[in-house]
Design a protein around this motif. Structure first.
Motif, mmCIF file in Angstrom:
data_model
loop_
_atom_site.group_PDB
_atom_site.id
_atom_site.type_symbol
_atom_site.label_atom_id
_atom_site.label_comp_id
_atom_site.label_asym_id
_atom_site.label_seq_id
_atom_site.Cartn_x
_atom_site.Cartn_y
_atom_site.Cartn_z
ATOM 1 N N LEU A 54 0.842 -1.056 -0.102
ATOM 2 C CA LEU A 54 -0.034 -0.239 -0.131
ATOM 3 C C LEU A 54 0.794 1.227 0.011
ATOM 4 O O LEU A 54 2.009 1.237 0.569
ATOM 5 C CB LEU A 54 -0.902 -0.185 1.279
ATOM 6 N N SER A 55 0.268 2.404 -0.855
ATOM 7 C CA SER A 55 1.186 3.520 -0.712
ATOM 8 C C SER A 55 1.191 4.032 0.960
ATOM 9 O O SER A 55 0.076 4.023 1.525
ATOM 10 C CB SER A 55 0.240 4.518 -1.477
ATOM 11 N N ILE A 60 -6.050 4.550 5.385
ATOM 12 C CA ILE A 60 -6.013 3.946 6.848
ATOM 13 C C ILE A 60 -4.919 4.324 7.657
ATOM 14 O O ILE A 60 -5.003 4.114 9.019
ATOM 15 C CB ILE A 60 -5.989 2.223 6.527
ATOM 16 N N PHE A 61 -3.765 4.396 7.160
ATOM 17 C CA PHE A 61 -2.481 4.879 8.205
ATOM 18 C C PHE A 61 -2.841 6.334 8.687
ATOM 19 O O PHE A 61 -2.078 6.532 9.655
ATOM 20 C CB PHE A 61 -1.118 4.942 7.202
ATOM 21 N N HIS A 62 -3.838 7.085 8.310
ATOM 22 C CA HIS A 62 -3.569 8.322 8.916
ATOM 23 C C HIS A 62 -5.072 8.671 9.512
ATOM 24 O O HIS A 62 -4.805 9.442 10.607
ATOM 25 C CB HIS A 62 -3.683 9.404 7.448
ATOM 26 N N TYR A 63 -6.188 7.992 9.022
ATOM 27 C CA TYR A 63 -7.489 8.502 9.979
ATOM 28 C C TYR A 63 -8.143 7.267 10.415
ATOM 29 O O TYR A 63 -9.129 7.394 10.647
ATOM 30 C CB TYR A 63 -8.234 9.452 8.791
ATOM 31 N N GLY A 64 -7.513 6.132 10.277
ATOM 32 C CA GLY A 64 -7.929 4.873 11.027
ATOM 33 C C GLY A 64 -9.332 4.349 10.501
ATOM 34 O O GLY A 64 -10.232 3.851 11.342
ATOM 35 N N GLU A 144 -5.364 6.348 -1.849
ATOM 36 C CA GLU A 144 -4.387 7.124 -1.560
ATOM 37 C C GLU A 144 -4.611 8.672 -1.598
ATOM 38 O O GLU A 144 -4.908 9.514 -2.792
ATOM 39 C CB GLU A 144 -3.459 6.851 -2.809
ATOM 40 N N PHE A 145 -4.800 9.197 -0.494
ATOM 41 C CA PHE A 145 -5.478 10.603 -0.330
ATOM 42 C C PHE A 145 -5.042 11.003 1.014
ATOM 43 O O PHE A 145 -5.330 10.192 2.087
ATOM 44 C CB PHE A 145 -6.851 10.306 -0.722
ATOM 45 N N LEU A 146 -4.576 12.279 1.353
ATOM 46 C CA LEU A 146 -4.332 12.835 2.654
ATOM 47 C C LEU A 146 -5.547 13.511 3.226
ATOM 48 O O LEU A 146 -5.332 14.213 4.113
ATOM 49 C CB LEU A 146 -3.281 13.556 2.766
#
Ligand SMILES: *Cc1c(COP(=O)(O)O)cnc(C)c1O
Length: 353
Positions: A54-55, A60-64, A144-146
């Motif tokens: 995953l990128s 998932i890695f940022h906002y759970g 893939e998006f912040l």
């Protein structure tokens, strides 16, 4: 009906021997399916258990944005395999999905995916007393998006882990810490869902309890910090003066399948059952008056977990005589008997696969 493409591993792993523990060993295969806004759920497959790629910018890695489920498969002496009430897990997965703005999965597809994967790895279902195959379905946001917004892409996966007997030396009562500083869930929050975040925020309280020799935390309500709600990964029951009492589902408590099972059995056996608010004060008073007869947790992993000690602030309460209570033992024997096919199943909870 899902159209599941199956790719079998060409290098099967060696099956474990000896102690299995919990959640450390994984089977040969996993299930995976993908969701995109345009195509909905698609590309259902069973494939060799493997790492994800995953990128680092994946949602998932940022906002759970993550939800999960937990259930078990059992094999009887004749080699028949069973699930226990998987429809309840399918429904709860969708309750969690709605709360976390994630896509729902048709209940029959969820059950089909679980059943097909378990059948693929049926040789991994352990058969020693108390052992089972733990099933972990979960969904993660994969866009893939912040930006802070619900992801447009998801993966639903299922992994399997053979697990050992929860109790190596019989049902020994555990020590529980009633936490009055940290809270797990608040009204309007995510307490009723199975999402990783609920566990992340519970770790600090759990560490505090462990440091004092207590194995689990019993959480209080997040508003008045007065009423008991549930244990880390279990619902909680009390037998007070002959009545079976458990906290009422109020939005901050996880509606356990085992909780529902225990309530149905106690009702069918004619025990007086109450779902209501229970304050920590009430437990102290009941214990002092000799009316706190049994305390036990309920959850898929342990089924029934007797509680022998409760600590609230400066008070340490012992429950019963330090041994498992009569009702706790009867419930454990009945639920595990139904799961394994050695007891009658009047509610049709067992599903042969
Ligand atoms: C999963 C879970 C339970 C137990 O639910 P079961 O369906 O009985 O396994 C209880 N509390 C929490 C917080 C849970 O995550």
């Amino acid at each position: 009906m899902l159209n599941i493409k199956v790719t079998r591993t060409t290098s099967p792993k060696k099956k474990p021997e000896g102690e299995l523990g919990f959640g450390k060993i994984f089977t040969d295969h996993m299930f995976e399916m993908t969701y995109t806004k345009n195509q909905g759920w698609h590309d259902a497959k069973i494939k060799p258990f493997s790492n994800l790629s995953l990128s680092p910018a994946t949602v998932i890695f940022h906002y759970g944005q993550e939800i999960f489920e937990g259930l078990k498969a059992y094999k009887d002496e004749s080699g028949k395999c069973y699930l226990f009430r998987p429809d309840m897990n399918a429904r709860r997965m969708n309750t969690s999905a709605k709360r976390l703005c994630m896509p729902e999965i048709p209940e029959e597809d969820f059950i089909q995916a679980v059943a097909e994967l378990v059948k693929t790895d049926r040789d991994w279902i352990p058969t020693n007393p108390g052992t089972s195959l733990y099933i972990r379905p979960f969904m993660i946001a994969t866009e893939e998006f912040l930006g802070v917004a619900p992801s447009n892409e998801y993966k639903f996966m299922i992994i399997l882990s053979p697990s050992g007997a929860y109790y190596k030396d019989g049902l020994n009562p555990v020590k529980i810490w009633i936490e009055d500083e940290y809270v797990r869930a608040v009204r309007g929050g995510t307490g009723f869902t199975k999402t990783g975040a609920n566990y992340a925020i519970g770790l600090a309280g759990q560490e505090k309890a462990h440091a004092d020799g207590y194995s689990q935390v019993l959480w209080l309500d997040g508003i008045e910090r007065k009423y008991v709600e549930e244990v880390g990964a279990m619902n909680i029951f009390f037998v007070i003066d002959g009545k079976v009492v458990t906290p009422l589902l109020n939005g901050s408590i996880l509606p356990g399948v085992t909780r529902n099972t225990v309530l149905a059995l106690c009702n069918s056996w004619g025990y007086p059952v109450e779902e209501r608010k229970i304050s920590a004060e009430e437990l102290l008073t009941a214990q002092k008056n000799g009316k706190l007869e049994e305390v036990f947790g309920t959850g898929t992993a342990a089924v029934i977990s007797p509680v022998g000690t409760l600590r609230f602030q400066d008070e340490v309460l012992t429950v019963g005589d330090g041994k498992i209570g009569t009702l706790s033992q009867k419930l454990y024997d009945t639920v595990t008997g139904i799961q394994l096919g050695t007891c009658e199943d009047p509610f049709n909870w067992r599903m042969e696969i």
